[in-house]
Design a protein around this motif. Structure first.
Motif, PDB file in Angstrom:
ATOM      1  N   ALA A  61       0.822  -1.214   0.000  1.00 42.75           N
ATOM      2  CA  ALA A  61       0.000   0.000   0.000  1.00 42.75           C
ATOM      3  C   ALA A  61       0.859   1.268   0.000  1.00 42.75           C
ATOM      4  O   ALA A  61       0.354   2.367  -0.185  1.00 42.75           O
ATOM      5  CB  ALA A  61      -0.924  -0.001   1.216  1.00 42.75           C
ATOM      6  N   GLY A  62       2.147   1.101   0.270  1.00 40.01           N
ATOM      7  CA  GLY A  62       3.036   2.264   0.344  1.00 40.01           C
ATOM      8  C   GLY A  62       2.916   3.016   1.663  1.00 40.01           C
ATOM      9  O   GLY A  62       3.238   4.201   1.743  1.00 40.01           O
ATOM     10  N   PHE A  63       2.459   2.332   2.699  1.00 40.04           N
ATOM     11  CA  PHE A  63       2.334   2.968   4.022  1.00 40.04           C
ATOM     12  C   PHE A  63       3.538   2.614   4.886  1.00 40.04           C
ATOM     13  O   PHE A  63       4.086   1.526   4.791  1.00 40.04           O
ATOM     14  CB  PHE A  63       1.080   2.478   4.761  1.00 40.04           C
ATOM     15  N   GLY A  64       3.914   3.533   5.755  1.00 38.66           N
ATOM     16  CA  GLY A  64       4.950   3.222   6.741  1.00 38.66           C
ATOM     17  C   GLY A  64       4.325   2.445   7.882  1.00 38.66           C
ATOM     18  O   GLY A  64       3.209   2.742   8.303  1.00 38.66           O
ATOM     19  N   LEU A  65       5.015   1.416   8.360  1.00 44.36           N
ATOM     20  CA  LEU A  65       4.475   0.612   9.455  1.00 44.36           C
ATOM     21  C   LEU A  65       5.426   0.683  10.640  1.00 44.36           C
ATOM     22  O   LEU A  65       6.574   0.255  10.564  1.00 44.36           O
ATOM     23  CB  LEU A  65       4.328  -0.849   8.995  1.00 44.36           C
ATOM     24  N   ALA A 112      -6.685  12.377  20.973  1.00 41.51           N
ATOM     25  CA  ALA A 112      -5.650  12.825  20.030  1.00 41.51           C
ATOM     26  C   ALA A 112      -6.163  12.792  18.589  1.00 41.51           C
ATOM     27  O   ALA A 112      -5.436  13.162  17.660  1.00 41.51           O
ATOM     28  CB  ALA A 112      -4.405  11.943  20.179  1.00 41.51           C
ATOM     29  N   GLY A 113      -7.380  12.297  18.406  1.00 40.94           N
ATOM     30  CA  GLY A 113      -7.974  12.265  17.056  1.00 40.94           C
ATOM     31  C   GLY A 113      -7.382  11.195  16.152  1.00 40.94           C
ATOM     32  O   GLY A 113      -7.414  11.320  14.929  1.00 40.94           O
ATOM     33  N   ILE A 114      -6.824  10.142  16.769  1.00 40.86           N
ATOM     34  CA  ILE A 114      -6.223   9.064  15.952  1.00 40.86           C
ATOM     35  C   ILE A 114      -7.172   7.868  15.910  1.00 40.86           C
ATOM     36  O   ILE A 114      -7.496   7.289  16.956  1.00 40.86           O
ATOM     37  CB  ILE A 114      -4.850   8.626  16.525  1.00 40.86           C
ATOM     38  N   PRO A 115      -7.641   7.505  14.709  1.00 42.31           N
ATOM     39  CA  PRO A 115      -8.557   6.367  14.634  1.00 42.31           C
ATOM     40  C   PRO A 115      -7.861   5.045  14.974  1.00 42.31           C
ATOM     41  O   PRO A 115      -6.676   4.874  14.691  1.00 42.31           O
ATOM     42  CB  PRO A 115      -9.020   6.372  13.174  1.00 42.31           C
ATOM     43  N   VAL A 116      -8.613   4.136  15.576  1.00 40.97           N
ATOM     44  CA  VAL A 116      -8.068   2.841  15.991  1.00 40.97           C
ATOM     45  C   VAL A 116      -8.815   1.723  15.265  1.00 40.97           C
ATOM     46  O   VAL A 116     -10.051   1.683  15.269  1.00 40.97           O
ATOM     47  CB  VAL A 116      -8.235   2.657  17.518  1.00 40.97           C
ATOM     48  N   VAL A 287      -7.057  -4.640   6.299  1.00 46.12           N
ATOM     49  CA  VAL A 287      -6.734  -3.542   7.233  1.00 46.12           C
ATOM     50  C   VAL A 287      -6.244  -2.317   6.452  1.00 46.12           C
ATOM     51  O   VAL A 287      -6.713  -1.192   6.678  1.00 46.12           O
ATOM     52  CB  VAL A 287      -5.670  -3.994   8.265  1.00 46.12           C
ATOM     53  N   MET A 288      -5.323  -2.538   5.519  1.00 49.60           N
ATOM     54  CA  MET A 288      -4.749  -1.393   4.783  1.00 49.60           C
ATOM     55  C   MET A 288      -5.798  -0.715   3.912  1.00 49.60           C
ATOM     56  O   MET A 288      -5.747   0.491   3.693  1.00 49.60           O
ATOM     57  CB  MET A 288      -3.538  -1.831   3.947  1.00 49.60           C
ATOM     58  N   GLU A 289      -6.750  -1.499   3.432  1.00 51.85           N
ATOM     59  CA  GLU A 289      -7.839  -0.913   2.644  1.00 51.85           C
ATOM     60  C   GLU A 289      -8.665   0.047   3.525  1.00 51.85           C
ATOM     61  O   GLU A 289      -9.051   1.133   3.094  1.00 51.85           O
ATOM     62  CB  GLU A 289      -8.711  -2.053   2.071  1.00 51.85           C
ATOM     63  N   LEU A 290      -8.874  -0.358   4.773  1.00 48.86           N
ATOM     64  CA  LEU A 290      -9.606   0.524   5.693  1.00 48.86           C
ATOM     65  C   LEU A 290      -8.793   1.785   5.976  1.00 48.86           C
ATOM     66  O   LEU A 290      -9.340   2.893   6.046  1.00 48.86           O
ATOM     67  CB  LEU A 290      -9.905  -0.204   7.008  1.00 48.86           C
ATOM     68  N   VAL A 291      -7.482   1.616   6.147  1.00 47.41           N
ATOM     69  CA  VAL A 291      -6.618   2.779   6.402  1.00 47.41           C
ATOM     70  C   VAL A 291      -6.722   3.751   5.224  1.00 47.41           C
ATOM     71  O   VAL A 291      -6.872   4.967   5.407  1.00 47.41           O
ATOM     72  CB  VAL A 291      -5.143   2.338   6.606  1.00 47.41           C
ATOM     73  N   ARG A 292      -6.665   3.199   4.023  1.00 52.16           N
ATOM     74  CA  ARG A 292      -6.736   4.039   2.822  1.00 52.16           C
ATOM     75  C   ARG A 292      -8.055   4.825   2.797  1.00 52.16           C
ATOM     76  O   ARG A 292      -8.086   6.027   2.558  1.00 52.16           O
ATOM     77  CB  ARG A 292      -6.618   3.144   1.575  1.00 52.16           C
ATOM     78  N   LYS A 293      -9.144   4.126   3.101  1.00 52.22           N
ATOM     79  CA  LYS A 293     -10.460   4.788   3.099  1.00 52.22           C
ATOM     80  C   LYS A 293     -10.524   5.873   4.180  1.00 52.22           C
ATOM     81  O   LYS A 293     -11.064   6.956   3.943  1.00 52.22           O
ATOM     82  CB  LYS A 293     -11.568   3.766   3.347  1.00 52.22           C
ATOM     83  N   LEU A 294      -9.985   5.560   5.353  1.00 51.57           N
ATOM     84  CA  LEU A 294      -9.987   6.558   6.438  1.00 51.57           C
ATOM     85  C   LEU A 294      -9.250   7.813   6.014  1.00 51.57           C
ATOM     86  O   LEU A 294      -9.694   8.938   6.263  1.00 51.57           O
ATOM     87  CB  LEU A 294      -9.306   5.987   7.689  1.00 51.57           C
ATOM     88  N   LYS A 295      -8.098   7.627   5.359  1.00 53.49           N
ATOM     89  CA  LYS A 295      -7.296   8.781   4.934  1.00 53.49           C
ATOM     90  C   LYS A 295      -8.018   9.596   3.871  1.00 53.49           C
ATOM     91  O   LYS A 295      -7.815  10.793   3.753  1.00 53.49           O
ATOM     92  CB  LYS A 295      -5.924   8.317   4.412  1.00 53.49           C
ATOM     93  N   LYS A 296      -8.855   8.925   3.076  1.00 54.18           N
ATOM     94  CA  LYS A 296      -9.591   9.650   2.037  1.00 54.18           C
ATOM     95  C   LYS A 296     -10.900  10.230   2.573  1.00 54.18           C
ATOM     96  O   LYS A 296     -11.681  10.812   1.836  1.00 54.18           O
ATOM     97  CB  LYS A 296      -9.901   8.707   0.860  1.00 54.18           C
ATOM     98  N   GLY A 297     -11.142   9.981   3.858  1.00 50.37           N
ATOM     99  CA  GLY A 297     -12.352  10.512   4.479  1.00 50.37           C
ATOM    100  C   GLY A 297     -13.602   9.735   4.115  1.00 50.37           C
ATOM    101  O   GLY A 297     -14.722  10.218   4.302  1.00 50.37           O
ATOM    102  N   GLU A 298     -13.414   8.520   3.599  1.00 52.72           N
ATOM    103  CA  GLU A 298     -14.595   7.712   3.252  1.00 52.72           C
ATOM    104  C   GLU A 298     -15.100   6.970   4.491  1.00 52.72           C
ATOM    105  O   GLU A 298     -14.323   6.707   5.411  1.00 52.72           O
ATOM    106  CB  GLU A 298     -14.218   6.680   2.173  1.00 52.72           C
ATOM    107  N   SER A 299     -16.368   6.616   4.469  1.00 54.07           N
ATOM    108  CA  SER A 299     -16.891   5.876   5.628  1.00 54.07           C
ATOM    109  C   SER A 299     -16.467   4.406   5.515  1.00 54.07           C
ATOM    110  O   SER A 299     -16.292   3.883   4.404  1.00 54.07           O
ATOM    111  CB  SER A 299     -18.407   5.991   5.693  1.00 54.07           C
ATOM    112  N   ILE A 300     -16.284   3.762   6.673  1.00 50.04           N
ATOM    113  CA  ILE A 300     -15.822   2.371   6.635  1.00 50.04           C
ATOM    114  C   ILE A 300     -16.750   1.492   7.467  1.00 50.04           C
ATOM    115  O   ILE A 300     -17.432   1.970   8.368  1.00 50.04           O
ATOM    116  CB  ILE A 300     -14.356   2.215   7.119  1.00 50.04           C
TER     117      ILE A 300
END
Ligand code: GYE
Length: 325
Positions: A61-65, A112-116, A287-300
């Protein structure tokens, strides 16, 4: 020390992004997504495959882990989550070792506004807003599958009565609780079945061996008709002991297990295990698909269960779909 190394990991990740892709350099740095991942341990093949799945999916996904392994300690998971909050990661993913005791730290993440995202295991809480989403198995359905197999087997064998020993996973974890509940709900009202003992094997192969020794010494092989193990690692430990004691696994004692790792599926094919209920560790992409959607502001979606079934000695085990991970 750990915080320093985690910080270094993020810095290196950012550096890596700046050194590749000259064109969109700035954009990619600003869009760099960092996922803080608290893995609970390395207790089983399932867990190791799960960690690998998370690493591969983040890379793809190109995300840092930023990953911390808690070695089966809840306090270490809480520390890891706190460090992810301090570094202001984009999303926190974690696999809670037990269900209780997370409210405080998850409230800190919320503030802190960080989604879990909960991956693999669930938490018990009165506040469902403390996590954004859960990705993992339906453990209750897995337990039911194990019970349904046993009823089918007892019918096929014409068994009048069966004594069952249950080897449980980590106390108070979701898979332990729900694999037990699902199994019991299916067999409870059938007078042919008695669970003579439930022992704690903590999902570990070494503990599975210890449990088998303890049970065989206490009851003797003739008194035990079925062993139901909450995971393959413990069952493989049981198998080692049965073979050492010249008990014929899969025949003298019916063996039912959960996960589907290669060694267990091979033992099923060899007739030594009777039923392997599947539980996939490959949750990383979801999981990464959900992260991507969260970053795009889409509902999950709040809950994602992978599709699973069971392999049993009633199936055609030569079929190529009968495969372990
Ligand atoms: O079954 C077991 C592991 O939480 C589903 O944890 C997971 C369980 C899995 O140690 O092998």
């Amino acid at each position: 020390m750990k915080k320093v190394s985690a910080l270094l990991a993020v810095l290196m990740f950012l550096l890596m992004l700046t050194s590749c892709g000259v064109q969109k350099e700035d954009e990619s740095v600003h869009n760099a997504v960092v996922v803080g991942f608290s893995q609970l341990g390395a207790e089983s093949s399932w867990r190791i495959a799960n960690t690998a799945s998370m690493e591969e999916a983040a890379k793809a996904a190109g995300f840092g882990l930023m990953m911390e392994n808690a070695n089966q300690k809840q306090e270490k998971q809480i520390d890891a989550i706190r460090s992810f909050i301090a570094y202001q990661v984009d999303v926190i993913v974690f696999s809670p070792i037990v269900e209780n005791g997370w409210d405080n730290v998850l409230n800190e993440a919320k503030k802190a506004g960080i989604p879990v995202i909960l991956m693999d295991r669930m938490i018990e809480t009165n506040d469902e807003t403390l996590y954004t989403s859960y990705v993992g198995a339906d453990f209750y359905a897995e337990g039911k599958r194990a019970g349904e197999y046993l009823i089918r087997k007892a019918n096929a064998m014409g068994a009048e009565h069966m004594n069952i020993c249950e080897i449980c996973g980590t106390a108070d974890s979701t898979p332990m609780r729900d694999r037990q509940r699902g199994f019991m709900d299916v067999i409870r009202d059938d007078p042919r079945f008695t669970v003579i003992e439930s022992v704690d094997g903590d999902f570990l192969r070494s503990k599975g061996e210890e449990c088998a020794v303890q049970l065989l010494d206490k009851y003797g092989e003739d008194e035990i008709d079925v062993i139901y193990s909450h995971n393959d690692s413990m069952m493989l430990g049981v198998l080692d002991i049965l073979e050492k004691r010249n008990v014929n696994p899969g025949k003298d004692i019916i063996l039912i297990t959960v996960d589907g790792e290669k060694e267990a599926v091979d033992a099923l094919k060899a007739g030594k295990i009777n039923c392997v209920v599947q539980c996939t560790p490959k949750l990383g992409d979801a999981v990464m698909e959900l992260v991507r959607k969260l970053k795009k502001g889409e509902s999950i979606t709040k809950i994602t269960h992978p599709e699973e079934s069971a392999f049993t000695d009633f199936d055609d085990l030569q079929d190529p779909s009968v495969e372990g991970f």
